[in-house]
Each structure stands twice: as structure tokens, then as C-alpha cells.
Design a protein around this motif. Structure first.
Motif, PDB file in Angstrom:
ATOM      1  N   SER A  19       0.860  -1.182   0.000  1.00 40.43           N
ATOM      2  CA  SER A  19       0.000   0.000   0.000  1.00 40.43           C
ATOM      3  C   SER A  19       0.897   1.232   0.000  1.00 40.43           C
ATOM      4  N   PRO A  20       0.347   2.419  -0.302  1.00 38.22           N
ATOM      5  CA  PRO A  20       1.168   3.629  -0.331  1.00 38.22           C
ATOM      6  C   PRO A  20       1.859   3.882   1.008  1.00 38.22           C
ATOM      7  N   LEU A  21       3.107   4.351   0.924  1.00 37.03           N
ATOM      8  CA  LEU A  21       3.919   4.591   2.118  1.00 37.03           C
ATOM      9  C   LEU A  21       3.954   6.070   2.477  1.00 37.03           C
ATOM     10  N   VAL A  22       4.126   6.317   3.778  1.00 33.30           N
ATOM     11  CA  VAL A  22       4.413   7.660   4.270  1.00 33.30           C
ATOM     12  C   VAL A  22       5.728   7.606   5.041  1.00 33.30           C
ATOM     13  N   VAL A  23       6.688   8.420   4.610  1.00 29.41           N
ATOM     14  CA  VAL A  23       7.931   8.588   5.359  1.00 29.41           C
ATOM     15  C   VAL A  23       7.860   9.947   6.044  1.00 29.41           C
ATOM     16  N   GLY A  24       7.914   9.946   7.361  1.00 28.20           N
ATOM     17  CA  GLY A  24       7.909  11.191   8.121  1.00 28.20           C
ATOM     18  C   GLY A  24       9.316  11.542   8.550  1.00 28.20           C
ATOM     19  N   LEU A 113       4.773   6.857  -2.636  1.00 29.68           N
ATOM     20  CA  LEU A 113       5.718   7.247  -1.588  1.00 29.68           C
ATOM     21  C   LEU A 113       5.585   8.737  -1.298  1.00 29.68           C
ATOM     22  N   LEU A 114       5.069   9.030  -0.130  1.00 33.44           N
ATOM     23  CA  LEU A 114       4.884  10.406   0.310  1.00 33.44           C
ATOM     24  C   LEU A 114       5.891  10.703   1.410  1.00 33.44           C
ATOM     25  N   VAL A 115       6.587  11.831   1.300  1.00 26.64           N
ATOM     26  CA  VAL A 115       7.585  12.234   2.288  1.00 26.64           C
ATOM     27  C   VAL A 115       7.118  13.537   2.930  1.00 26.64           C
ATOM     28  N   LEU A 129       0.199   7.189  11.680  1.00 24.24           N
ATOM     29  CA  LEU A 129      -0.016   7.300  10.236  1.00 24.24           C
ATOM     30  C   LEU A 129       1.295   7.342   9.454  1.00 24.24           C
ATOM     31  N   LEU A 130       2.415   7.243  10.143  1.00 27.97           N
ATOM     32  CA  LEU A 130       3.723   7.258   9.502  1.00 27.97           C
ATOM     33  C   LEU A 130       4.249   5.832   9.413  1.00 27.97           C
TER      34      LEU A 130
END
Length: 202
Positions: A19-24, A113-115, A129-130
């Protein structure tokens, strides 16, 4: 973890994600969050960066608080993080610093991939959520020196805000929420420490 190892780790996580990732990316003010986030996105084709400045309230972020109250984490969660992770279309609003107001809604970019780089990010409101939390591991005093020097180079005079608001806010947030300890990865940036002496300092 060094830069190359961290980039490879993100590539591996991205390649195996279902699934789509979030990198914080978080850290103290002046620790190099934005620089690292830009570098990460530049090396990951198709990745998208969400700027922390788009989710700051300029009035509240200039006030003392123990939880970085000026960071609009709930808006970030509702408009960006939750829809991205669910893979659904959404719109979000950037803070328009020239108009001192939220801008018009714009489509949330589609990416796997969202940063996101932001102070006060590793907070219970959004930490879950990260998918990967990266802490820019620069101690508070050094980060502040870097930030003050950067502001001076840009012609900004924020020393009073650093002394009376931002450094105390960072210290209080660290004591309350232990963001360094809650990170999945600690990254030591290689930013050159600039000379912050002023004329007459010797």
C-alpha cells in the motif's frame, strides 16, 4: 544510519510495500529536515514531498507551547495522510505565507511514496499514520546554531524567536513526547556547521 543506508532502506520498503507509504522526517528546528526530505524525493522517482511549512500556523508557531501547537497535525492527517494511505483522491490546502491564510484546495498528488518533513511530527495525533519515522539526529544546541546561521544568511532576524519560543518549544516537545526515541531510524545529517559570528564578536 548513514545517508546511503537510509536511502537503500527506503527503496527496499517501497519495493515490498502493498500500500502507499508515508515517510515522516522530523527533528529539531535547524536539524536539516527539509534538506534531507528534498534529497530523498530527488533520489526516488515518483515520490512526492509535502512541505512542513504548508502545515504551520504562523501565529501559533510563534508562541510558546509544550506540544508545538502551531503545527496543524490534524489537518495534515485529514487532508493528506489518511487519504494517501487509503489510496483515495483528496484535496489539501497549503498555507499561503504571502496572504497569511490557507490557499485554495488542490489535488493531493497520486504516489506510492509520500515524504513529509515537519517539526513536532512524531506526536500521538499522527505518529500512527507514519510508516517510517526518520529523526534527523542533531542535538538541540547544534540545530539551533545552524538555524540561526541560516536565517542570518537569508537576511532574517529571528534570534528572539529562537531564544524565547522555538528552542524552548523543541525542548518541551522532546521531554513530553520523546520523538527521538519513537523514531524508526536516526539519521545524522552532514550539513556543514556555518559560522554564526556577528561583526564585533571576534
Amino acid at each position: 544510519m548513514d545517508r546511503d543506508a537510509l536511502l537503500e532502506h527506503v527503496r527496499t520498503r517501497r519495493g515490498s510495500a502493498r500500500s502507499p507509504l508515508v515517510v515522516g522526517v522530523s527533528g529539531h528546528c535547524g536539524s536539516g529536515k527539509s534538506m534531507f526530505a528534498r534529497a530523498l524525493v530527488d533520489t526516488m522517482p515518483g515520490a512526492v514531498r509535502i512541505r512542513g511549512d504548508d502545515f504551520l500556523d504562523p501565529t501559533r508557531s510563534h508562541r510558546r507551547s509544550t506540544d508545538w501547537d502551531g503545527v496543524e497535525r490534524l489537518r495534515l492527517a485529514a487532508e493528506v495522510l489518511e487519504p494517501h494511505r487509503a489510496g483515495r483522491a483528496s484535496t489539501f490546502r497549503r498555507f499561503d505565507w504571502s496572504a497569511r491564510a490557507l490557499g485554495a484546495p488542490e489535488p493531493l498528488p497520486t504516489t506510492d511514496l509520500l515524504v513529509v518533513d515537519l517539526i513536532g511530527l512524531f506526536h500521538p495525533e499522527v505518529r500512527g499514520l507514519l510508516d517510517l519515522a526518520v529523526w534527523c539526529d542533531v542535538d538541540l544546541d547544534e540545530a539551533a546554531r545552524r538555524g540561526i546561521a541560516r536565517d542570518r544568511e537569508l537576511g532574517r532576524s529571528h534570534e528572539a524567536l529562537w531564544r524565547d519560543v522555538w528552542i524552548p518549544n523543541d525542548r518541551d516537545f522532546a521531554e513530553r513526547f520523546a520523538p527521538r526515541e519513537s523514531a524508526d531510524i536516526r539519521y545524522r545529517s552532514r550539513v556543514r556547521q556555518p559560522d554564526i559570528r556577528t561583526p564585533g564578536d571576534g
